[in-house]
Design a protein around this motif. Structure first.
Motif, PDB file in Angstrom:
ATOM      1  N   ALA A  77     -10.175   6.883   5.985  1.00  0.00           N
ATOM      2  CA  ALA A  77      -9.294   5.766   5.622  1.00  0.00           C
ATOM      3  C   ALA A  77      -8.273   6.218   4.586  1.00  0.00           C
ATOM      4  CB  ALA A  77     -10.114   4.593   5.087  1.00  0.00           C
ATOM      5  N   HIS A  78      -8.711   7.032   3.642  1.00  0.00           N
ATOM      6  CA  HIS A  78      -7.794   7.515   2.610  1.00  0.00           C
ATOM      7  C   HIS A  78      -6.738   8.439   3.209  1.00  0.00           C
ATOM      8  CE1 HIS A  78      -6.534   9.707  -1.104  1.00  0.00           C
ATOM      9  NE2 HIS A  78      -6.630   8.490  -1.591  1.00  0.00           N
ATOM     10  N   SER A  79      -7.147   9.275   4.157  1.00  0.00           N
ATOM     11  CA  SER A  79      -6.190  10.180   4.808  1.00  0.00           C
ATOM     12  C   SER A  79      -5.160   9.396   5.612  1.00  0.00           C
ATOM     13  CB  SER A  79      -6.940  11.161   5.721  1.00  0.00           C
ATOM     14  OG  SER A  79      -7.815  11.979   4.969  1.00  0.00           O
ATOM     15  N   ILE A  80      -5.635   8.347   6.322  1.00  0.00           N
ATOM     16  CA  ILE A  80      -4.715   7.518   7.103  1.00  0.00           C
ATOM     17  C   ILE A  80      -3.739   6.798   6.168  1.00  0.00           C
ATOM     18  CG2 ILE A  80      -4.567   5.464   8.586  1.00  0.00           C
ATOM     19  CD1 ILE A  80      -7.212   6.361   9.845  1.00  0.00           C
ATOM     20  N   LEU A  81      -4.255   6.316   5.049  1.00  0.00           N
ATOM     21  CA  LEU A  81      -3.402   5.638   4.072  1.00  0.00           C
ATOM     22  C   LEU A  81      -2.288   6.567   3.597  1.00  0.00           C
ATOM     23  CD1 LEU A  81      -2.953   3.152   2.169  1.00  0.00           C
ATOM     24  CD2 LEU A  81      -4.379   4.343   0.514  1.00  0.00           C
ATOM     25  N   ARG A  82      -2.633   7.788   3.237  1.00  0.00           N
ATOM     26  CA  ARG A  82      -1.631   8.739   2.762  1.00  0.00           C
ATOM     27  C   ARG A  82      -0.608   9.055   3.847  1.00  0.00           C
ATOM     28  NH1 ARG A  82      -2.996  11.287  -2.066  1.00  0.00           N
ATOM     29  NH2 ARG A  82      -1.502  12.934  -1.577  1.00  0.00           N
ATOM     30  N   ALA A  83      -1.075   9.130   5.103  1.00  0.00           N
ATOM     31  CA  ALA A  83      -0.158   9.418   6.211  1.00  0.00           C
ATOM     32  C   ALA A  83       0.827   8.273   6.417  1.00  0.00           C
ATOM     33  CB  ALA A  83      -0.948   9.676   7.488  1.00  0.00           C
ATOM     34  N   ILE A  84       0.340   7.032   6.332  1.00  0.00           N
ATOM     35  CA  ILE A  84       1.222   5.876   6.499  1.00  0.00           C
ATOM     36  C   ILE A  84       2.247   5.822   5.369  1.00  0.00           C
ATOM     37  CG2 ILE A  84       1.325   3.357   6.568  1.00  0.00           C
ATOM     38  CD1 ILE A  84      -1.429   3.359   7.873  1.00  0.00           C
ATOM     39  N   VAL A  85       1.786   6.095   4.142  1.00  0.00           N
ATOM     40  CA  VAL A  85       2.702   6.087   2.999  1.00  0.00           C
ATOM     41  C   VAL A  85       3.788   7.142   3.191  1.00  0.00           C
ATOM     42  CG1 VAL A  85       2.898   6.570   0.536  1.00  0.00           C
ATOM     43  CG2 VAL A  85       1.009   5.170   1.381  1.00  0.00           C
ATOM     44  N   ALA A  86       3.393   8.340   3.614  1.00  0.00           N
ATOM     45  CA  ALA A  86       4.374   9.403   3.835  1.00  0.00           C
ATOM     46  C   ALA A  86       5.371   9.006   4.920  1.00  0.00           C
ATOM     47  CB  ALA A  86       3.659  10.700   4.213  1.00  0.00           C
ATOM     48  N   LEU A  87       4.872   8.372   5.979  1.00  0.00           N
ATOM     49  CA  LEU A  87       5.741   7.912   7.057  1.00  0.00           C
ATOM     50  C   LEU A  87       6.744   6.888   6.535  1.00  0.00           C
ATOM     51  CD1 LEU A  87       6.438   7.657  10.111  1.00  0.00           C
ATOM     52  CD2 LEU A  87       4.668   5.887  10.233  1.00  0.00           C
ATOM     53  N   GLY A  88       6.248   5.913   5.768  1.00  0.00           N
ATOM     54  CA  GLY A  88       7.131   4.892   5.227  1.00  0.00           C
ATOM     55  C   GLY A  88       8.212   5.470   4.336  1.00  0.00           C
ATOM     56  N   HIS A  89       7.826   6.387   3.468  1.00  0.00           N
ATOM     57  CA  HIS A  89       8.805   6.991   2.564  1.00  0.00           C
ATOM     58  C   HIS A  89       9.850   7.787   3.340  1.00  0.00           C
ATOM     59  CE1 HIS A  89       5.838   6.865  -1.088  1.00  0.00           C
ATOM     60  NE2 HIS A  89       6.214   5.671  -0.667  1.00  0.00           N
ATOM     61  N   THR A  90       9.403   8.498   4.374  1.00  0.00           N
ATOM     62  CA  THR A  90      10.338   9.287   5.178  1.00  0.00           C
ATOM     63  C   THR A  90      11.372   8.393   5.854  1.00  0.00           C
ATOM     64  OG1 THR A  90       8.653  10.973   5.597  1.00  0.00           O
ATOM     65  CG2 THR A  90      10.529  10.917   7.100  1.00  0.00           C
ATOM     66  N   LEU A  91      10.940   7.197   6.264  1.00  0.00           N
ATOM     67  CA  LEU A  91      11.825   6.260   6.944  1.00  0.00           C
ATOM     68  C   LEU A  91      12.520   5.303   5.967  1.00  0.00           C
ATOM     69  CD1 LEU A  91       9.569   5.421  10.026  1.00  0.00           C
ATOM     70  CD2 LEU A  91      11.554   6.937   9.941  1.00  0.00           C
ATOM     71  N   ARG A  92      12.427   5.604   4.674  1.00  0.00           N
ATOM     72  CA  ARG A  92      13.110   4.816   3.631  1.00  0.00           C
ATOM     73  C   ARG A  92      12.610   3.375   3.592  1.00  0.00           C
ATOM     74  NH1 ARG A  92      16.150   7.404   6.757  1.00  0.00           N
ATOM     75  NH2 ARG A  92      16.946   5.560   7.829  1.00  0.00           N
ATOM     76  N   MET A  93      11.306   3.200   3.801  1.00  0.00           N
ATOM     77  CA  MET A  93      10.687   1.880   3.739  1.00  0.00           C
ATOM     78  C   MET A  93       9.679   1.849   2.593  1.00  0.00           C
ATOM     79  SD  MET A  93       9.941   1.342   7.819  1.00  0.00           S
ATOM     80  CE  MET A  93      11.241   1.614   9.044  1.00  0.00           C
ATOM     81  N   LYS A  94       9.658   0.772   1.846  1.00  0.00           N
ATOM     82  CA  LYS A  94       8.658   0.608   0.794  1.00  0.00           C
ATOM     83  C   LYS A  94       7.293   0.345   1.443  1.00  0.00           C
ATOM     84  CE  LYS A  94      12.065  -1.345  -2.374  1.00  0.00           C
ATOM     85  NZ  LYS A  94      12.501  -2.557  -3.108  1.00  0.00           N
ATOM     86  N   VAL A  95       6.238   0.785   0.774  1.00  0.00           N
ATOM     87  CA  VAL A  95       4.893   0.640   1.323  1.00  0.00           C
ATOM     88  C   VAL A  95       4.059  -0.241   0.394  1.00  0.00           C
ATOM     89  CG1 VAL A  95       2.824   1.828   2.116  1.00  0.00           C
ATOM     90  CG2 VAL A  95       5.066   2.914   2.401  1.00  0.00           C
ATOM     91  N   VAL A  96       3.439  -1.264   0.966  1.00  0.00           N
ATOM     92  CA  VAL A  96       2.623  -2.224   0.225  1.00  0.00           C
ATOM     93  C   VAL A  96       1.173  -2.088   0.688  1.00  0.00           C
ATOM     94  CG1 VAL A  96       2.318  -4.644  -0.419  1.00  0.00           C
ATOM     95  CG2 VAL A  96       4.593  -3.802   0.243  1.00  0.00           C
ATOM     96  N   ALA A  97       0.249  -1.979  -0.252  1.00  0.00           N
ATOM     97  CA  ALA A  97      -1.179  -1.967   0.064  1.00  0.00           C
ATOM     98  C   ALA A  97      -1.715  -3.387  -0.097  1.00  0.00           C
ATOM     99  CB  ALA A  97      -1.929  -1.012  -0.847  1.00  0.00           C
ATOM    100  N   GLU A  98      -2.296  -3.922   0.960  1.00  0.00           N
ATOM    101  CA  GLU A  98      -2.864  -5.274   0.918  1.00  0.00           C
ATOM    102  C   GLU A  98      -4.369  -5.212   0.666  1.00  0.00           C
ATOM    103  OE1 GLU A  98      -0.806  -8.407   3.619  1.00  0.00           O
ATOM    104  OE2 GLU A  98      -1.232  -6.692   4.897  1.00  0.00           O
ATOM    105  N   GLY A  99      -4.915  -6.287   0.115  1.00  0.00           N
ATOM    106  CA  GLY A  99      -6.364  -6.415   0.003  1.00  0.00           C
ATOM    107  C   GLY A  99      -6.999  -5.595  -1.090  1.00  0.00           C
ATOM    108  N   VAL A 100      -6.250  -5.235  -2.127  1.00  0.00           N
ATOM    109  CA  VAL A 100      -6.813  -4.459  -3.229  1.00  0.00           C
ATOM    110  C   VAL A 100      -7.649  -5.387  -4.114  1.00  0.00           C
ATOM    111  CG1 VAL A 100      -6.280  -3.091  -5.277  1.00  0.00           C
ATOM    112  CG2 VAL A 100      -4.941  -2.792  -3.176  1.00  0.00           C
ATOM    113  N   GLU A 101      -8.926  -5.032  -4.299  1.00  0.00           N
ATOM    114  CA  GLU A 101      -9.832  -5.929  -5.016  1.00  0.00           C
ATOM    115  C   GLU A 101     -10.512  -5.279  -6.214  1.00  0.00           C
ATOM    116  OE1 GLU A 101     -12.546  -7.525  -2.176  1.00  0.00           O
ATOM    117  OE2 GLU A 101     -11.002  -8.668  -1.090  1.00  0.00           O
TER     118      GLU A 101
END
Length: 228
Positions: free
Chosen positions: A159-183
């Protein structure tokens, strides 16, 4: 470490059953043909309620049925005129399901919202019909990572690896990345380390009435008054 904005949440208060969440009543509204008027009611309420909130943005979920309605953009225009809302202060959230069709109609509507000043976020990214192709067809302002990737992040290396991959993808495409459900503080530290620019979840606050949310912005309101 500052409040960036709020997300509008809808609850149905039932006199016998108490608070009913959207996961239960939205499917009923869709089957009854009431989703479009309900969605428009939410937009009108949010535009009116939050019009003068200082220094924050407001996110609102859109139903796929709203987006596909032939008069949706005209309805948005009418609501903006009626309420005096500034579209630049609102983030309209769509799910991956609405992008599955990838028809010219959907892209036209999303671009029309952008043209009017609204920002558009892709909600619950990663659990639906994830496809990189629609990230090329429309420039989302934000990608919101689904809470399922955050809930077990302390113990789940995948899950952590997937999270980092999504964040990298978002940054590459100039999109901000929001993490939901942080508790938890640990979840917060991990999503921050992964590069998420914004964090949303019960670690900060539970759902609250508008007047309580507005009270959290009082320091910004006082600062705005001083500047004025």
């Amino acid at each position: 470490g500052k409040i960036q904005g709020f997300e509008a949440l809808l609850r149905w208060w039932h006199p016998e059953r108490g608070t009913i969440r959207p996961g239960l009543f939205v499917p009923v509204a869709e089957q009854a043909g009431m989703m479009v008027p309900l969605g428009n009611w939410v937009l009108r309420r949010v535009f009116t309620e939050c019009r003068d909130w200082p220094g924050c943005d407001i996110s609102v979920n859109l139903s796929p049925l709203q987006i596909m309605a032939s008069d949706f953009l005209k309805t948005i225009d009418a609501l903006v005129r009626e309420t005096g809302a500034d579209p630049r202060r609102y983030v309209l959230e769509v799910t991956e399901g609405v992008m599955l069709d990838r028809s010219e109609r959907v892209i036209e509507v999303l671009k029309g919202l952008n043209y009017r000043g609204f920002r558009v976020a892709l909600d619950d990214f990663g659990i639906g019909y994830s496809s990189l192709s629609y990230l090329r067809s429309f420039q989302f302002d934000r990608i919101k990572i689904d809470r399922s990737f955050v809930q077990n992040i302390e113990a789940d290396l995948d899950a952590h690896s997937i999270l980092r991959a999504i964040v990298a993808l978002g940054h590459t495409l100039r999109m901000k990345v929001v993490a939901e459900g942080v508790e938890t503080p640990v979840q917060r530290a991990l999503v921050q380390a992964a590069g998420c620019q914004m964090i949303q979840g019960h670690l900060f606050w539970m759902a609250m009435p508008p007047e309580e949310a507005l009270a959290l912005l009082e320091p910004k309101r006082r600062q705005a008054r001083r500047l004025a």
